[in-house]
Design an enzyme around this catalytic site. Structure first.
Site, short mmCIF file in Angstrom:
data_model
loop_
_atom_site.label_atom_id
_atom_site.label_comp_id
_atom_site.label_asym_id
_atom_site.label_seq_id
_atom_site.Cartn_x
_atom_site.Cartn_y
_atom_site.Cartn_z
CB SER A 5 1.53 5.74 1.37
OG SER A 5 1.39 6.01 0.01
CB THR B 157 -2.91 9.73 1.50
OG1 THR B 157 -4.28 9.30 1.53
CG2 THR B 157 -2.34 9.67 2.90
CG LEU B 158 -2.46 9.44 -5.01
CD1 LEU B 158 -1.92 10.82 -5.33
CD2 LEU B 158 -1.50 8.37 -5.57
CG ASP C 122 -3.34 -5.60 -9.10
OD1 ASP C 122 -4.19 -5.79 -8.22
OD2 ASP C 122 -3.58 -4.98 -10.15
CB VAL C 123 -4.26 -6.86 -3.41
CG1 VAL C 123 -3.05 -6.39 -2.62
CG2 VAL C 123 -5.24 -5.72 -3.66
N GLY D 25 0.80 -1.22 0.00
CA GLY D 25 0.00 0.00 0.00
C GLY D 25 0.83 1.27 0.00
CB ALA E 141 -13.99 2.99 -4.51
CE1 TYR F 101 -14.74 10.06 3.67
CE2 TYR F 101 -13.54 8.01 3.50
CZ TYR F 101 -13.55 9.36 3.72
OH TYR F 101 -12.39 10.03 3.99
CE LYS G 115 -10.87 1.83 4.40
NZ LYS G 115 -9.60 1.14 4.09
P1 NAP Z 1 -2.48 5.91 -0.63
O1 NAP Z 1 -1.15 6.46 -0.30
O2 NAP Z 1 -3.10 6.36 -1.91
O3 NAP Z 1 -2.41 4.33 -0.53
C1 NAP Z 1 -3.40 3.48 -1.10
C2 NAP Z 1 -2.64 2.38 -1.76
O4 NAP Z 1 -3.51 1.34 -2.24
C3 NAP Z 1 -1.86 2.87 -2.97
O5 NAP Z 1 -0.53 2.42 -2.87
C4 NAP Z 1 -2.59 2.20 -4.11
O6 NAP Z 1 -1.85 2.04 -5.29
C5 NAP Z 1 -2.93 0.89 -3.45
N1 NAP Z 1 -3.78 0.06 -4.30
C6 NAP Z 1 -4.93 0.37 -4.93
N2 NAP Z 1 -5.35 -0.67 -5.66
C7 NAP Z 1 -4.44 -1.66 -5.47
C8 NAP Z 1 -4.31 -2.99 -5.98
N3 NAP Z 1 -5.22 -3.53 -6.81
N4 NAP Z 1 -3.24 -3.73 -5.58
C9 NAP Z 1 -2.32 -3.22 -4.74
N5 NAP Z 1 -2.38 -1.97 -4.24
C10 NAP Z 1 -3.44 -1.20 -4.61
O7 NAP Z 1 -3.55 6.31 0.50
P2 NAP Z 1 -3.62 6.04 2.08
O8 NAP Z 1 -4.53 7.09 2.60
O9 NAP Z 1 -2.28 5.87 2.66
O10 NAP Z 1 -4.41 4.66 2.14
C11 NAP Z 1 -3.94 3.53 2.87
C12 NAP Z 1 -5.08 2.91 3.64
O11 NAP Z 1 -5.45 3.82 4.70
C13 NAP Z 1 -6.35 2.66 2.84
O12 NAP Z 1 -6.92 1.44 3.26
C14 NAP Z 1 -7.24 3.82 3.26
O13 NAP Z 1 -8.60 3.55 3.09
C15 NAP Z 1 -6.85 3.91 4.72
N6 NAP Z 1 -7.24 5.14 5.41
C16 NAP Z 1 -6.81 6.35 4.95
C17 NAP Z 1 -7.20 7.50 5.62
C18 NAP Z 1 -6.77 8.85 5.13
O14 NAP Z 1 -7.39 9.86 5.49
N7 NAP Z 1 -5.73 8.94 4.33
C19 NAP Z 1 -8.01 7.43 6.77
C20 NAP Z 1 -8.41 6.18 7.22
C21 NAP Z 1 -8.01 5.03 6.54
P3 NAP Z 1 -2.30 2.97 -6.57
O15 NAP Z 1 -1.85 4.36 -6.23
O16 NAP Z 1 -1.61 2.35 -7.72
O17 NAP Z 1 -3.81 2.89 -6.71
#
Ligand code: NAP
Length: 258
Positions: free
Chosen positions: A21, A196-197, A66-67, A15, A97, A158, A165
């Protein structure tokens, strides 16, 4: 005396997209505690960026996974089996999503969009764990995923990610029950909003940051580092008696009634 020494542990972290991230914040904490790391990325597009980050944590392996691709997951399991022989920590930091499913009407979510979001963001926790199980069973270990309040509350925009989730959190409990006898703990960190992204793909995210800082008990938003430290706790022996839990790292947002 409390100390965290993970120098005999191997950690698979998936991730990491870039330096923002949440999975990267966790990887840095694990590395500082002495763990050996493998970072995986979803596709070619992210390869060089993840390799650059990994180079700042000496000894870190970087593999593609890729998961949604079972063969790719099995290839990582094979490689880590040959290189490490065991995994003691697994970090699930992926979610996805379709943009159109994070806007507009939740009830209009397409079947394909619903399946994709649940597949990447929730089923992957079970599937990667199951395919890594021979390695996780060797010495026992701990699994941490990242969730959000939309699992249990209605949060504008969301939509299907809230559904994913909710499944992720249910899976955390069910997996904790099933894997407990093997010495494997399963927990989730429910993070407050962090820029984040993935988060920026949610409509109104900037307003959410502002509202969060005003309403949270600590009167501020959380940092990436705070997520990293909480995950490190759950992945370490400091949390040896904790499994099946969701730990809120939200500056006290969820506890507020008004
Ligand atoms: P992030 O940096 O964009 O990380 C999300 C990651 O998921 C990216 O590396 C993305 O790769 C990867 N991903 C998507 N589809 C995939 C696939 N098929 N196979 C493997 N990897 C895949 O954002 P983040 O905020 O750190 O997210 C990490 C986790 O934290 C997520 O579960 C998110 O829901 C959770 N979260 C985030 C927040 C927040 O506010 N940021 C709050 C609560 C929970 P690509 O860029 O290639 O798509």
């Amino acid at each position: 005396m409390v100390s965290i020494d993970l120098s005999s542990r191997h950690a698979l972290v998936f991730g990491v997209a870039n330096h923002r991230s949440l999975a990267w914040a966790i990887a840095k904490q694990l590395h500082a505690a002495g763990a050996s790391l493998c970072l995986t990325y979803a596709g070619e597009r992210l390869k060089s960026g993840v390799e650059e980050l990994a180079a700042t944590l000496p000894g870190t392996l970087v593999l593609e996974m890729d998961v949604t691709n079972d063969a790719a997951i099995d290839a990582v399991a094979k490689r880590l089996g040959e290189t490490w022989g065991s995994i003691e920590a697994l970090v699930h930091g992926v979610a996805y999503a379709n943009k159109e499913d994070l806007e507009g009407s939740f009830v209009s979510t397409s079947r394909a969009g619903f399946q994709l979001a649940l597949d990447v963001s929730a089923y992957s926790l079970l599937n990667v764990t199951s395919r890594m199980l021979p390695l996780l069973e060797k010495n026992g270990g701990a699994i941490v995923s990242l969730t959000y309040l939309a699992a249990e509350r209605a949060v504008p925009s969301y939509n299907v990610m809230g559904s994913a989730k909710a499944v992720l959190e249910q899976a955390t409990r069910q997996m904790a029950y099933e894997l407990g006898p093997k010495g494997i703990r399963v927990n989730a960190v429910s993070a407050g909003p962090v820029s984040t992204l993935a988060a920026r793909g949610i409509r109104g995210f900037t307003d959410k940051l502002k509202e969060g800082a005003e309403r949270a008990a600590l009167k501020r938003n959380i940092t990436q580092e705070e997520v990293g430290k909480a995950a490190l706790f759950l992945l370490s022996d400091l949390a040896s008696g904790v499994t099946g839990e969701v730990l809120y790292v939200d500056a006290g947002y969820r506890i507020m009634g008004a």
